[in-house]
Design a protein around this motif. Structure first.
Motif, mmCIF file in Angstrom:
data_model
loop_
_atom_site.group_PDB
_atom_site.id
_atom_site.type_symbol
_atom_site.label_atom_id
_atom_site.label_comp_id
_atom_site.label_asym_id
_atom_site.label_seq_id
_atom_site.Cartn_x
_atom_site.Cartn_y
_atom_site.Cartn_z
ATOM 1 N N ALA A 117 -1.914 0.017 -14.704
ATOM 2 C CA ALA A 117 -0.831 0.789 -14.096
ATOM 3 C C ALA A 117 -1.082 0.945 -12.601
ATOM 4 N N VAL A 118 -0.351 0.173 -11.814
ATOM 5 C CA VAL A 118 -0.487 0.173 -10.356
ATOM 6 C C VAL A 118 0.917 0.266 -9.757
ATOM 7 N N GLU A 119 1.065 1.012 -8.671
ATOM 8 C CA GLU A 119 2.396 1.178 -8.090
ATOM 9 C C GLU A 119 2.360 1.134 -6.567
ATOM 10 N N SER A 120 3.447 0.615 -5.999
ATOM 11 C CA SER A 120 3.631 0.627 -4.553
ATOM 12 C C SER A 120 4.060 2.031 -4.155
ATOM 13 N N VAL A 121 3.371 2.610 -3.171
ATOM 14 C CA VAL A 121 3.731 3.958 -2.724
ATOM 15 C C VAL A 121 4.386 3.948 -1.341
ATOM 16 N N VAL A 122 4.141 2.888 -0.564
ATOM 17 C CA VAL A 122 4.833 2.678 0.710
ATOM 18 C C VAL A 122 5.183 1.200 0.794
ATOM 19 N N GLN A 123 6.473 0.902 0.908
ATOM 20 C CA GLN A 123 6.905 -0.487 0.970
ATOM 21 C C GLN A 123 7.098 -0.888 2.432
ATOM 22 N N PHE A 124 6.189 -1.710 2.935
ATOM 23 C CA PHE A 124 6.242 -2.105 4.344
ATOM 24 C C PHE A 124 7.379 -3.078 4.635
ATOM 25 N N SER A 125 7.691 -3.947 3.678
ATOM 26 C CA SER A 125 8.597 -5.050 4.006
ATOM 27 C C SER A 125 9.661 -5.316 2.960
ATOM 28 N N GLN A 126 10.689 -6.045 3.395
ATOM 29 C CA GLN A 126 11.821 -6.398 2.542
ATOM 30 C C GLN A 126 11.987 -7.916 2.433
ATOM 31 N N ALA A 127 11.049 -8.654 2.993
ATOM 32 C CA ALA A 127 11.038 -10.120 2.937
ATOM 33 C C ALA A 127 9.575 -10.553 2.876
ATOM 34 N N SER A 241 7.538 -7.342 -0.159
ATOM 35 C CA SER A 241 6.212 -7.964 -0.207
ATOM 36 C C SER A 241 5.132 -6.977 0.212
ATOM 37 N N SER A 242 4.710 -6.999 1.469
ATOM 38 C CA SER A 242 3.563 -6.183 1.872
ATOM 39 C C SER A 242 3.828 -4.696 1.641
ATOM 40 N N SER A 243 2.834 -4.052 1.070
ATOM 41 C CA SER A 243 2.974 -2.651 0.698
ATOM 42 C C SER A 243 1.599 -2.012 0.570
ATOM 43 N N LEU A 244 1.591 -0.693 0.502
ATOM 44 C CA LEU A 244 0.394 0.033 0.093
ATOM 45 C C LEU A 244 0.574 0.318 -1.388
ATOM 46 N N TYR A 245 -0.287 -0.287 -2.217
ATOM 47 C CA TYR A 245 -0.201 0.028 -3.642
ATOM 48 C C TYR A 245 -1.530 0.593 -4.139
ATOM 49 N N MET A 246 -1.422 1.443 -5.160
ATOM 50 C CA MET A 246 -2.568 2.198 -5.655
ATOM 51 C C MET A 246 -2.478 2.338 -7.162
ATOM 52 N N GLN A 247 -3.593 2.649 -7.795
ATOM 53 C CA GLN A 247 -3.580 2.881 -9.236
ATOM 54 C C GLN A 247 -2.829 4.181 -9.528
ATOM 55 N N THR A 248 -1.929 4.125 -10.496
ATOM 56 C CA THR A 248 -1.055 5.253 -10.798
ATOM 57 C C THR A 248 -1.837 6.527 -11.138
ATOM 58 N N ASP A 249 -2.898 6.400 -11.888
ATOM 59 C CA ASP A 249 -3.705 7.577 -12.238
ATOM 60 C C ASP A 249 -4.260 8.248 -10.990
ATOM 61 N N TRP A 250 -4.702 7.426 -10.030
ATOM 62 C CA TRP A 250 -5.264 7.980 -8.800
ATOM 63 C C TRP A 250 -4.176 8.679 -7.981
ATOM 64 N N VAL A 251 -3.001 8.049 -7.933
ATOM 65 C CA VAL A 251 -1.870 8.648 -7.208
ATOM 66 C C VAL A 251 -1.540 10.018 -7.793
ATOM 67 N N ASN A 252 -1.442 10.091 -9.107
ATOM 68 C CA ASN A 252 -1.058 11.345 -9.763
ATOM 69 C C ASN A 252 -2.096 12.449 -9.623
ATOM 70 N N SER A 253 -3.352 12.064 -9.441
ATOM 71 C CA SER A 253 -4.414 13.069 -9.330
ATOM 72 C C SER A 253 -4.812 13.368 -7.879
ATOM 73 N N HIS A 254 -4.189 12.664 -6.928
ATOM 74 C CA HIS A 254 -4.499 12.879 -5.506
ATOM 75 C C HIS A 254 -3.208 12.891 -4.673
ATOM 76 N N LYS A 255 -2.217 13.631 -5.140
ATOM 77 C CA LYS A 255 -0.899 13.582 -4.499
ATOM 78 C C LYS A 255 -0.918 14.031 -3.038
ATOM 79 N N ASP A 256 -1.757 14.994 -2.735
ATOM 80 C CA ASP A 256 -1.823 15.487 -1.356
ATOM 81 C C ASP A 256 -2.315 14.383 -0.419
ATOM 82 N N THR A 257 -3.344 13.667 -0.842
ATOM 83 C CA THR A 257 -3.882 12.577 -0.027
ATOM 84 C C THR A 257 -2.883 11.433 0.098
ATOM 85 N N VAL A 258 -2.227 11.084 -1.009
ATOM 86 C CA VAL A 258 -1.235 10.015 -0.983
ATOM 87 C C VAL A 258 -0.074 10.386 -0.060
ATOM 88 N N GLN A 259 0.321 11.640 -0.076
ATOM 89 C CA GLN A 259 1.400 12.087 0.809
ATOM 90 C C GLN A 259 1.008 11.933 2.277
#
Length: 353
Positions: A117-127, A241-259
């Motif tokens: 389970a990995v998700e993009s949290v900031v999408q840098f690009s659209q091409a 394409s280029s993005s910042l992606y992270m493991q979903t569990d880490w995102v959910n347990s570190h929301k302040d840092t991800v923000q």
């Protein structure tokens, strides 16, 4: 898919040569961290991010955010690390070596089919920001992807996004994936050397490698995917394409840092949208220009249209990526992918406020 030992040797040589570039990129990251902002003393929240090539223009927001001091402003102590290819950044993330990866969004779909389970949290690009370049010698034989059959095609590494996109372009144009030879040649000097020496007939790469190939007159552009228009032509829609992606569990347990990370990156994307290529180039480490500041600025200018202004996933982008991957990837073709779990806009939407 390696047809002979010489391809494996070339790949190994490419990675060896790239190791020195990686070291330079890591040195630059450390220097930038110490010299940007008022909190670069390591007292902020520590985050390690692996980038699939810090000096690649497609991943420029990572280092630029460091250089602008936006990580420090958010109270973050971010260590930027570099690997030659996005797939290696993915590996570092999944193995827990780092908390975030800067690479292509398509890896999140591929990983979901493997139970990750990995998700993009900031999408840098659209091409994609990628360009398919044909060597001068092979230009007469390759006028479109329909001519890929029997050819040696350069990619950064097996399992990388350049590998994915090359396979899609081939299949879309009637060429089976076992009818051409993908050759792992990295980027930068190793890609250029492979093109020059005839080790590859064509290959997929990004700026500043593209700008250097054209400047040296070693090849010509077959497909330009550095703009939304180029993405539409090649894939039928936006290709995030280029993005910042992270493991979903880490995102959910570190929301302040991800923000805080999202806040910093969104500031950078907004800054990029209001500044010219020369100004952006001037903020980057000096060695990224490889001695030619004007050419480096031109490389940035050519790729600027690919970037989003707000870090938000483009509408229909995930569907385009899924369509591309399903065309050649059996694991995705035969598995239902939950696209809603491959990205989140929660943090960038808050950052915009």
């Amino acid at each position: 898919m390696r047809k002979s030992a010489r391809y494996t040797t070339l790949a190994a040589a490419g990675l060896l040569a790239l190791s020195s570039l990686t070291a330079c990129a890591n040195d630059a990251a450390s220097t930038a961290s110490a010299g940007s902002g008022s909190k670069g003393d390591g007292k902020g929240t520590k985050v390690k991010i692996m980038v699939g090539g810090l000096d690649k223009v497609i991943y420029l927001p990572a280092m630029l955010t460091q250089r602008l001091g936006y990580f420090d402003a958010e109270g973050l102590d971010v260590e930027l690390l570099s690997e030659p290819a996005g797939v290696q950044a993915e590996t570092a993330l999944v193995s827990g070596q780092v908390q975030g990866a800067v690479g292509f969004y398509d890896h999140t779909l591929d990983l979901q089919t493997k139970g990750k389970a990995v998700e993009s949290v900031v999408q840098f690009s659209q091409a994609p920001g990628e360009v398919e370049i044909v060597s001068n010698k092979a230009a007469g034989d390759i006028s479109s992807p329909k001519d890929f059959k029997g050819k040696k095609l350069g990619i950064t590494s097996l399992g990388s996004s350049t590998d994915f996109l090359t396979k899609y372009l081939a299949v879309k144009n009637g060429v089976k994936i076992n009818e051409f030879s993908p050759v792992a040649v990295g980027a930068g000097p190793t890609f250029i050397a492979a093109l020059q020496q005839g080790s590859i007939d064509a290959g997929m790469t990004t700026d500043p490698t593209v700008a250097n190939v054209l400047d040296k007159k070693l090849g010509k552009i077959l497909l330009d995917m550095r703009t939304p228009e180029g993405s539409q032509k090649a894939f039928g829609g936006p290709y995030p394409s280029s993005s910042l992606y992270m493991q979903t569990d880490w995102v959910n347990s570190h929301k302040d840092t991800v923000q805080k990370l999202a806040n910093a990156f969104v500031k950078t994307l907004k800054w990029m949208s209001t500044h010219g290529a020369d100004e952006i180039a001037a903020k980057m480490p000096a060695d990224y220009s490889q001695g030619d500041k004007a050419l480096y600025a031109e490389a940035i200018k050519s790729s600027l249209p690919m970037f989003t202004k707000d870090g938000v996933m483009p509408a229909d982008g995930p569907e385009t990526v899924e369509k591309v991957l399903k065309a050649f990837n059996p694991s995705i073709k035969n598995t239902k992918v939950d696209l809603s779990k491959t990205f989140t806009t929660e943090f960038v939407e808050k950052a915009a406020k």
